[in-house]
Design a protein around this motif. Structure first.
Motif, short mmCIF file in Angstrom:
data_model
loop_
_atom_site.label_atom_id
_atom_site.label_comp_id
_atom_site.label_asym_id
_atom_site.label_seq_id
_atom_site.Cartn_x
_atom_site.Cartn_y
_atom_site.Cartn_z
N ALA A 16 0.84 -1.21 0.00
CA ALA A 16 0.00 0.00 0.00
C ALA A 16 0.86 1.24 0.00
N MET A 17 1.96 1.21 0.76
CA MET A 17 2.83 2.39 0.86
C MET A 17 3.77 2.52 -0.34
N LEU A 18 4.39 1.42 -0.75
CA LEU A 18 5.38 1.49 -1.82
C LEU A 18 4.73 1.73 -3.18
N LYS A 19 3.56 1.13 -3.41
CA LYS A 19 2.90 1.27 -4.70
C LYS A 19 1.75 2.26 -4.67
N SER A 20 1.46 2.80 -3.49
CA SER A 20 0.45 3.85 -3.31
C SER A 20 -0.88 3.47 -3.95
N GLY A 21 -1.55 2.54 -3.31
CA GLY A 21 -2.85 2.12 -3.80
C GLY A 21 -3.59 1.34 -2.74
N PRO A 22 -4.81 0.90 -3.04
CA PRO A 22 -5.64 0.21 -2.05
C PRO A 22 -5.23 -1.24 -1.86
N ILE A 23 -5.39 -1.73 -0.64
CA ILE A 23 -5.18 -3.15 -0.34
C ILE A 23 -6.34 -3.63 0.53
N HIS A 24 -6.56 -4.93 0.55
CA HIS A 24 -7.68 -5.51 1.31
C HIS A 24 -7.14 -6.60 2.23
N ILE A 25 -7.44 -6.47 3.51
CA ILE A 25 -7.10 -7.50 4.49
C ILE A 25 -8.41 -8.03 5.05
N ASN A 26 -8.70 -9.30 4.79
CA ASN A 26 -9.94 -9.94 5.25
C ASN A 26 -9.63 -10.74 6.51
N ILE A 27 -10.42 -10.50 7.58
CA ILE A 27 -10.02 -10.96 8.91
C ILE A 27 -11.16 -11.76 9.54
N PRO A 28 -11.03 -13.09 9.62
CA PRO A 28 -12.10 -13.90 10.20
C PRO A 28 -12.05 -13.90 11.74
N PHE A 29 -13.19 -13.71 12.34
CA PHE A 29 -13.30 -13.75 13.80
C PHE A 29 -14.39 -14.72 14.21
N ASP A 30 -14.09 -15.51 15.22
CA ASP A 30 -15.09 -16.40 15.81
C ASP A 30 -15.60 -15.76 17.10
N GLU A 31 -16.81 -16.10 17.50
CA GLU A 31 -17.35 -15.58 18.75
C GLU A 31 -16.69 -16.30 19.93
N PRO A 32 -16.63 -15.66 21.09
CA PRO A 32 -17.16 -14.34 21.46
C PRO A 32 -16.31 -13.20 20.90
N LEU A 33 -16.96 -12.08 20.60
CA LEU A 33 -16.29 -10.97 19.92
C LEU A 33 -15.93 -9.80 20.83
N TYR A 34 -16.56 -9.71 21.99
CA TYR A 34 -16.46 -8.50 22.79
C TYR A 34 -15.57 -8.64 24.03
N GLU A 35 -14.95 -9.75 24.23
CA GLU A 35 -14.11 -9.93 25.42
C GLU A 35 -12.83 -9.12 25.31
N THR A 36 -12.39 -8.57 26.43
CA THR A 36 -11.18 -7.73 26.45
C THR A 36 -10.18 -8.26 27.49
N VAL A 37 -8.93 -7.86 27.28
CA VAL A 37 -7.85 -8.17 28.22
C VAL A 37 -7.02 -6.91 28.41
#
Length: 586
Positions: free
Chosen positions: A185-206
């Motif tokens: 994205a930085m070197l070629k100056s254009g859009p990139i897509h990162i697809n990120i799978p998440f399983d539940e539970p989604l809201y837990e924090t540490v």
């Protein structure tokens, strides 16, 4: 400081920081909750909440346009990320580093009938420079009881992978993909897509991170042009007595003043600039259409260059493109560190550096100027056209044409001018813009969608006052852009409302029929007044020269709200006034 409990979310957020991605535009959702938690609880990031994903992406594009650095957009799964597509295509063709972080469901939950679930892998096709499809974290042992809720095959798969110690390799894979995507994205100056799978539970924090990503060596873009390549260009350049430079969309201050002066000193060079090029010199040729439109065959032969050197983004003027496609130069060289478009079907050389790098290496080696009357002849024509331009303005009634003339004279000094597409940017090409004004327009795909959102995003990260000039259809099309809590009070919108797509009246076809009014011009009686009331804009209305001038006397004064001025022009006469203009300057 809180973090999402999910390691993959921690990894994405941490590596955004590693790669200095500070601006994060988030559209509310559930599946992206781990990312939202990670970004919003970290003071390093500037986070924005924009509900409409299409507006969010163009808002981010406006920020990236101004800062010339990657900006991230974050959304939930399903149709949400499809709404990013118009801005992604604009970023692709405008070389803007837009980073898409889309949350996704685990693979085993795709295409089983769950809501907000689509095939997200590589969904943007060839309009992104890199697709990173990350892998799902394995379940922790402490959550093994949750596997009872999964299909048996999935439970067995998880236990087997944990047994083989594959979580470590998954972490390494994900880190590598994220590093590669951000670097491109930085070197070629254009859009990139990162697809990120998440399983539940989604809201837990540490409170502490469970990951420690390896740093990646950040590469800087380096530019170098081989001296042998320069010499091969010099031989052709120095022997040509008709050279044309055509400049499209360009960031302000992209080229050092001394190189502009040197180009202007060469009588064998014509420098044609568009409003969006942000280049200025007394001997350059802005207002391309008013120079070219009246020409006939013999004039075109006189204008035809031996060499055309192009740089910057896409060109607005259809007339210059038609001319150069018919009266082709012997050589077309395009200068860009990214791509080269064969716009005139005669591209012979792509010089893969920035324009300033080329000029700084090339011009000092030019040993002599070819004697030529090329520039002198066309400067005389340019001056004649300018006088006729001023004379014509005194003959016409209140119209789109006269409104642009009045409005552009009142743009505040040292400000940013964002312009909508279609008729707005085309009218702009006919006027000289002052050197102290920076001009921007989404010319990558030239769509009317997102122009308002882009302008607002740009205004948020710049200290300069921003004015946005747009047509009515473009404005109403992107009216959700005003659903935004970040608009500065000194932001100004000027909507030129001619009650439809007035530009279609200039094109071939039957006019003044029900079919034309409904399906081409799209006649309407909408006004921005109610939108201003809903979104907290100060509203003004003008429908003749006197009310316009009265409003403009105070339009840019300090205010507690952003302002919008809606200017109503006569739809039936605008096209005739514009077409008659080109006859007049002939």
């Amino acid at each position: 400081m809180k973090h999402s409990k999910i390691p993959l979310s921690q990894t994405v957020v941490t590596l955004c920081k590693t790669h200095n991605i500070k601006h994060i535009v988030i559209s509310p959702g559930s599946r992206n909750a781990p990312l939202t938690i990670g970004f919003t609880y970290d003071d390093y990031f500037n986070c924005y909440s924009i509900v409409d994903e299409r507006c969010a992406a163009f808002f981010a594009l406006g920020i990236a346009q101004q800062l010339q650095e990657p900006v991230a957009v974050v959304c939930t799964s399903g149709s949400a990320l499809l709404n990013y597509y118009p801005a992604i295509s604009e970023a692709y063709y405008s070389n803007i580093p837009l980073v898409v972080l889309s949350a996704d469901r685990p693979k085993h939950l795709v295409d089983i009938g769950d809501g907000q679930t689509i095939k997200q892998k590589n969904v943007y096709g060839e309009h992104v420079l890199y697709n990173a499809n990350l892998k799902l974290d394995l379940k922790n042992k402490e959550n093994e009881n949750e596997e009872d809720e999964l299909p048996i095959f999935k439970s067995i798969e998880n236990k087997l992978e944990q047994f083989l110690g594959l979580q470590k390799s998954i972490q390494e894979y994900n880190e590598s993909e994220i590093h590669d995507a951000f670097s491109i994205a930085m070197l070629k100056s254009g859009p990139i897509h990162i697809n990120i799978p998440f399983d539940e539970p989604l809201y837990e924090t540490v409170d502490t991170l469970s990951i420690n990503p390896k740093p990646s060596k950040l590469e800087n873009r380096t530019e170098k042009i081989d001296n042998f390549e320069i010499q091969s260009l010099l031989d052709i350049w120095q022997n040509a007595n008709r050279k044309m430079i055509l400049v499209g969309v360009l960031q302000p201050n992209s080229i050092e003043e001394r190189w502009l002066e040197e180009l202007a000193d060469d009588d064998s060079i014509l420098v044609f600039t568009e409003t969006t090029s942000n280049l200025h010199h007394p001997d350059f040729f802005p207002g391309i259409d008013k120079i070219i439109a009246p020409l006939e065959h013999e004039d075109f032969k006189m204008l035809q260059p031996e060499i055309i050197l192009t740089f910057g983004g896409l060109v607005v003027s259809k007339k210059i493109k038609a001319f150069l496609r018919t009266y082709k130069p012997k050589h077309h060289w395009h200068v860009s560190p990214f791509r080269a478009n064969d716009t005139f079907f005669c591209l012979s050389k792509h010089i893969v550096v920035s324009p300033n790098t080329l000029l700084s290496e090339f011009l000092p080696q030019v040993k002599h100027y070819t004697k030529s009357d090329y520039k002198g002849n066309w400067l005389a024509i340019r001056e004649k056209r300018r006088k006729l331009h001023e004379a014509y303005l005194k003959t016409i009634p209140f119209s789109d044409f006269s409104v642009f003339n009045t409005v552009l004279m009142e743009i505040p000094k040292q400000s940013i001018l964002q312009v909508g597409n279609s008729s707005a940017i085309r009218y702009m090409q006919l006027f000289q813009i002052r050197k102290d004004i920076e001009v921007f327009c989404n010319r990558g795909t030239s769509g009317i969608d997102g122009s308002t959102s882009t302008a607002i995003g740009a205004s948020v990260v710049r200290q300069k006052r921003t004015t946005f000039i747009t047509g009515d259809l473009s404005f109403f099309y992107d009216s959700n852009a005003l659903w935004n809590n970040y608009i500065p009070n000194n932001f100004r919108i000027i909507v030129i409302n001619n009650q439809g797509g007035g530009i279609f009246r200039i094109l071939p076809g039957h006019k003044n029929t029900d079919n034309f009014n409904t399906y081409f011009e799209t006649k309407h009686h909408l006004t921005a007044k109610q939108l201003c009331e809903m979104y907290g804009f100060e509203y003004g209305k003008a429908d003749d020269s006197n009310t316009l001038e009265t409003h403009l006397t105070s339009f840019y004064n300090t205010s507690e709200q952003p302002k919008l001025l809606e200017i109503f022009t006569p739809s039936q006469s605008n096209d005739e006034i514009l077409l008659d203009y080109f006859k007049y300057v002939k």
